[in-house]
Scaffold this active site. Structure first.
Site, PDB file in Angstrom:
ATOM      1  CE  LYS A 197      -1.622   2.797   2.675  1.00  0.00           C
ATOM      2  NZ  LYS A 197      -1.867   4.235   2.305  1.00  0.00           N
ATOM      3  N   GLY A 250       6.541   4.929   8.679  1.00  0.00           N
ATOM      4  CA  GLY A 250       6.054   6.087   8.951  1.00  0.00           C
ATOM      5  C   GLY A 250       6.385   6.666  10.480  1.00  0.00           C
ATOM      6  CD  GLU A 272      13.195   4.664   8.491  1.00  0.00           C
ATOM      7  OE1 GLU A 272      13.074   5.172   9.634  1.00  0.00           O
ATOM      8  OE2 GLU A 272      12.629   4.126   7.149  1.00  0.00           O
ATOM      9  CB  CYS A 306      13.262   8.837   8.985  1.00  0.00           C
ATOM     10  SG  CYS A 306      13.884   7.739   8.307  1.00  0.00           S
ATOM     11  CD  GLU A 403       9.296  12.719  12.072  1.00  0.00           C
ATOM     12  OE1 GLU A 403       8.372  11.748  12.424  1.00  0.00           O
ATOM     13  OE2 GLU A 403      10.413  11.807  11.607  1.00  0.00           O
TER      14      GLU A 403
HETATM   15  P1  NAI Z   1       1.386   8.298   8.443  1.00  0.00           P
HETATM   16  O1  NAI Z   1       2.230   7.256   9.407  1.00  0.00           O
HETATM   17  O2  NAI Z   1       0.013   7.974   8.365  1.00  0.00           O
HETATM   18  O3  NAI Z   1       1.744   7.085   7.326  1.00  0.00           O
HETATM   19  C1  NAI Z   1       2.177   6.669   5.856  1.00  0.00           C
HETATM   20  C2  NAI Z   1       1.765   5.841   5.624  1.00  0.00           C
HETATM   21  O4  NAI Z   1       0.956   4.502   6.733  1.00  0.00           O
HETATM   22  C3  NAI Z   1       0.532   5.413   5.031  1.00  0.00           C
HETATM   23  O5  NAI Z   1       0.616   4.557   3.511  1.00  0.00           O
HETATM   24  C4  NAI Z   1      -0.043   5.904   5.072  1.00  0.00           C
HETATM   25  O6  NAI Z   1      -1.867   5.355   4.241  1.00  0.00           O
HETATM   26  C5  NAI Z   1      -0.468   4.486   6.241  1.00  0.00           C
HETATM   27  N1  NAI Z   1      -1.472   5.111   6.784  1.00  0.00           N
HETATM   28  C6  NAI Z   1      -2.019   5.765   7.695  1.00  0.00           C
HETATM   29  N2  NAI Z   1      -2.731   5.319   8.614  1.00  0.00           N
HETATM   30  C7  NAI Z   1      -2.427   3.549   8.969  1.00  0.00           C
HETATM   31  C8  NAI Z   1      -3.333   2.419   9.160  1.00  0.00           C
HETATM   32  N3  NAI Z   1      -4.248   2.972  10.140  1.00  0.00           N
HETATM   33  N4  NAI Z   1      -3.398   1.277   9.053  1.00  0.00           N
HETATM   34  C9  NAI Z   1      -2.525   0.996   7.889  1.00  0.00           C
HETATM   35  N5  NAI Z   1      -1.855   2.268   7.681  1.00  0.00           N
HETATM   36  C10 NAI Z   1      -1.839   3.176   7.658  1.00  0.00           C
HETATM   37  O7  NAI Z   1       2.049   9.223   8.337  1.00  0.00           O
HETATM   38  P2  NAI Z   1       2.043  10.724   6.988  1.00  0.00           P
HETATM   39  O8  NAI Z   1       0.677  11.080   7.605  1.00  0.00           O
HETATM   40  O9  NAI Z   1       1.925  10.569   5.804  1.00  0.00           O
HETATM   41  O10 NAI Z   1       2.965  11.438   8.234  1.00  0.00           O
HETATM   42  C11 NAI Z   1       2.517  12.821   9.564  1.00  0.00           C
HETATM   43  C12 NAI Z   1       3.975  12.281   9.893  1.00  0.00           C
HETATM   44  O11 NAI Z   1       5.019  10.997  10.337  1.00  0.00           O
HETATM   45  C13 NAI Z   1       5.276  13.268   9.926  1.00  0.00           C
HETATM   46  O12 NAI Z   1       5.030  14.542   9.387  1.00  0.00           O
HETATM   47  C14 NAI Z   1       5.901  12.753  10.036  1.00  0.00           C
HETATM   48  O13 NAI Z   1       6.126  13.725  11.291  1.00  0.00           O
HETATM   49  C15 NAI Z   1       6.086  11.510  10.586  1.00  0.00           C
HETATM   50  N6  NAI Z   1       6.708  10.782   9.103  1.00  0.00           N
HETATM   51  C16 NAI Z   1       7.101   9.314   8.960  1.00  0.00           C
HETATM   52  C17 NAI Z   1       8.592   9.202   8.211  1.00  0.00           C
HETATM   53  C18 NAI Z   1       9.211   8.494   8.453  1.00  0.00           C
HETATM   54  O14 NAI Z   1      10.245   7.669   7.753  1.00  0.00           O
HETATM   55  N7  NAI Z   1      10.122   7.744   9.025  1.00  0.00           N
HETATM   56  C19 NAI Z   1       7.105   9.467   6.988  1.00  0.00           C
HETATM   57  C20 NAI Z   1       6.527   9.914   6.369  1.00  0.00           C
HETATM   58  C21 NAI Z   1       6.037  10.805   7.779  1.00  0.00           C
END
Ligand code: NAI
Ligand code: MG
Length: 499
Positions: A197, A250, A272, A306, A403
């Site tokens: 996904k 994420g 991660e 990240c 972050e």
């Molecule tokens: P997120 O963690 O919500 O999204 C990442 C992925 O998880 C996307 O594909 C999303 O559709 C999916 N996702 C979201 N909710 C889910 C659920 N309940 N079950 C399964 N999959 C789910 O991150 P988002 O909202 O894009 O960004 C929010 C903050 O997260 C950012 O501002 C940043 O601080 C952090 N982040 C960290 C990342 C990293 O590389 N460690 C990458 C992206 C965001």
């Protein structure tokens, strides 16, 4: 010390580059077929440089994930993939890497269009790293084996390393293609099948990669890609009983939801997550190199990394001299059309991230930190944020704790080694850390005592497909890349034979 940024005239995202990019795939890729979402729903993916819609993409949800999981299960349980000669599996992976290399320009352009990152980064950093990771793991496909173990009694005992099964993979938007490769590489080498996904902000390059995999001959059902949103499509991956493992990159809050949602099916999990990585500059460091490292370690990819070195600790005695070097670099940073060859910083990925970053800039000011560079939106179209530096930050401020995931750097002062290790560890994250010093004792002591999965000494953001990457504490568990990354896609089986 506040200076105004020297900005390039922000040109309109050049139509010749953006509008010429063909959007070939917007449906779900399931069992080797391109299918619209079962619900018929679609969602828009946006060009963050112009805020305009690029395309409507299939909005997969539980029904589509179910089809994908069944296809991946079939391909794993009764298909050729896990059983085929491992050298042939490796060969297909090399062919996929070759196809990506042949299309490097168009893939880089598609990445820049969907994500906003400067073309010179997607072309010279992201896609080359994608190719490298796939080749690295292709070479592993025929080198996965267990051991023979001398046990008590008249028995022959050995272990087998078997693929974990169907891997659910959920990735973010900051490095869409590279995260796809980090996930596909070890899974495919191990003989797993995949339900991926991609992030809702950036689905296009992952879908293109699925088509390239089909064209080089990956069997149907081995790779399935279902675009859609987290709480629907993502959650369905996590809950699906036919999926054995979830690899997620994420936010930590999402990982907490995934942990709960995966309890019923006891999935194997690797996470991660984010960070608030300390980057420590001692007075005895090469200050030019350290300033360059601090600059790149934070602003790379619009600060959407990240492992961004977002807590910069500078030893008090060189603070002034160091800040001069750092602000000079920062104020020269060139923002604008991500398709222009000389653009160094593009827009943030979407309105949400833009709003989050701007609210932290406000918070920094309210908390009494001193904004010495940037601090504003750049231009009036697209999600651009000026590269921003806050000086006089203290450990308790929100901008030193949370972050931000944008081009906002917090600078803190320190005096002496005892204090700094304790302060560097004063965060619930533990992804990366860096130290700049000429003194090997300080460097090794820091490397040993800092609670982080990666430590850089006199460098920053050095990644390699062979070097494991992952977090301590709230930055996740498990490691990606290297041999450890491969092991996360295998189960160990112990076989004992009476002789
Ligand atoms: P997120 O963690 O919500 O999204 C990442 C992925 O998880 C996307 O594909 C999303 O559709 C999916 N996702 C979201 N909710 C889910 C659920 N309940 N079950 C399964 N999959 C789910 O991150 P988002 O909202 O894009 O960004 C929010 C903050 O997260 C950012 O501002 C940043 O601080 C952090 N982040 C960290 C990342 C990293 O590389 N460690 C990458 C992206 C965001
Ligand atoms: Mg989210």
């Amino acid at each position: 010390m506040a200076t105004s940024l020297q900005k390039s005239e922000k040109s309109e995202a050049s139509p010749t580059s953006a509008a010429d990019i063909p959007i070939q795939h917007t449906d779900c890729f399931i069992d080797g077929q391109w299918l619209p979402a079962a619900s018929g729903k679609t969602f828009a993916t946006i060009n963050p440089a112009t805020e305009q819609e690029i395309a409507q993409v299939a909005e997969g949800d539980a029904a589509d994930i179910d089809l994908a999981a069944k296809a991946a299960r079939r391909a794993f349980d009764s298909g050729d993939w896990p059983k085929m000669d491992a050298r042939d599996r490796g060969r297909l992976m090399y062919q996929l890497a070759d196809r990506i290399e042949a299309e490097i320009d168009s893939l880089a352009a598609l990445e820049t269009l969907d994500n906003g990152k400067p073309i010179r980064e997607s072309r010279n950093v992201d896609v080359p790293l994608v190719i490298d990771v796939l080749r690295y793991y292709a070479g592993y496909a025929d080198k996965i084996h267990g051991s023979t173990i001398p046990i008590r009694g008249n028995y022959f005992c050995y272990t087998r390393r078997e693929p974990v099964g169907v891997a659910g993979q959920i990735i973010p938007w900051n490095f869409p293609m590279l995260m796809t490769a980090w996930k596909w590489g070890p899974a495919l080498a191990a003989g797993c099948t995949i339900v991926m996904k991609p992030a809702e902000q950036t689905p296009l390059t992952c879908l293109r990669m699925a088509q390239l995999a089909k064209e080089v001959g990956f069997p149907d059902g081995v790779i399935n890609v279902v675009p859609g949103f987290g709480p629907t499509a993502g959650a369905a991956v996590v809950k699906h009983p036919l999926i054995d493992k979830v690899a997620f990159t994420g936010e930590h809050r999402t990982a907490q939801v995934i942990t709960r949602d995966s309890a019923d099916t006891l999935k194997r999990l690797t996470f991660e997550l984010g960070g608030k990585s300390p980057n420590v500059v001692y007075a005895d460091a090469d200050l030019d190199a350290a300033a360059q490292g601090a600059y790149m370690g934070l602003y790379l990819n619009q600060g959407q990394c990240c492992c961004a070195g977002s807590r910069l600790f500078v030893e008090s005695s060189v603070h002034e001299e160091f800040m001069e070097k750092l602000t000079k670099l920062t104020n020269r940073r060139k923002l604008g059309d991500p398709f222009a060859d000389d653009t160094e910083q593009g827009p943030q990925v979407d309105q949400n991230q833009f709003d989050k970053i701007m609210s932290y800039i406000d918070k920094g000011r309210q908390e009494g930190a001193e904004c010495v560079s940037g601090g504003q939106r750049f231009g009036d179209r697209g999600y651009f944020v000026e590269p921003t530096i806050f000086d006089s930050v203290t450990d308790e401020m929100a901008i030193a704790q949370d972050e931000i995931f944008g081009p906002v750097l917090s600078v803190l002062k320190f005096d002496g080694s005892d204090e700094i290790i304790e302060r560097a560890n004063r965060t619930f994250y533990g992804l990366a850390a860096a130290i700049w010093t000429q003194d090997v004792r300080k460097a090794h002591e820091f490397a040993a005592r800092v609670r982080a999965g990666t430590v850089w000494v006199n460098c920053y953001d050095v990644f390699d497909a062979a070097a494991p990457f992952g977090g301590f504490k709230m930055s996740g568990y498990g490691r990606e890349l290297g041999e450890e990354g491969l092991k996360a896609y295998t189960e160990s089986k112990t076989v004992t034979v009476a002789l």
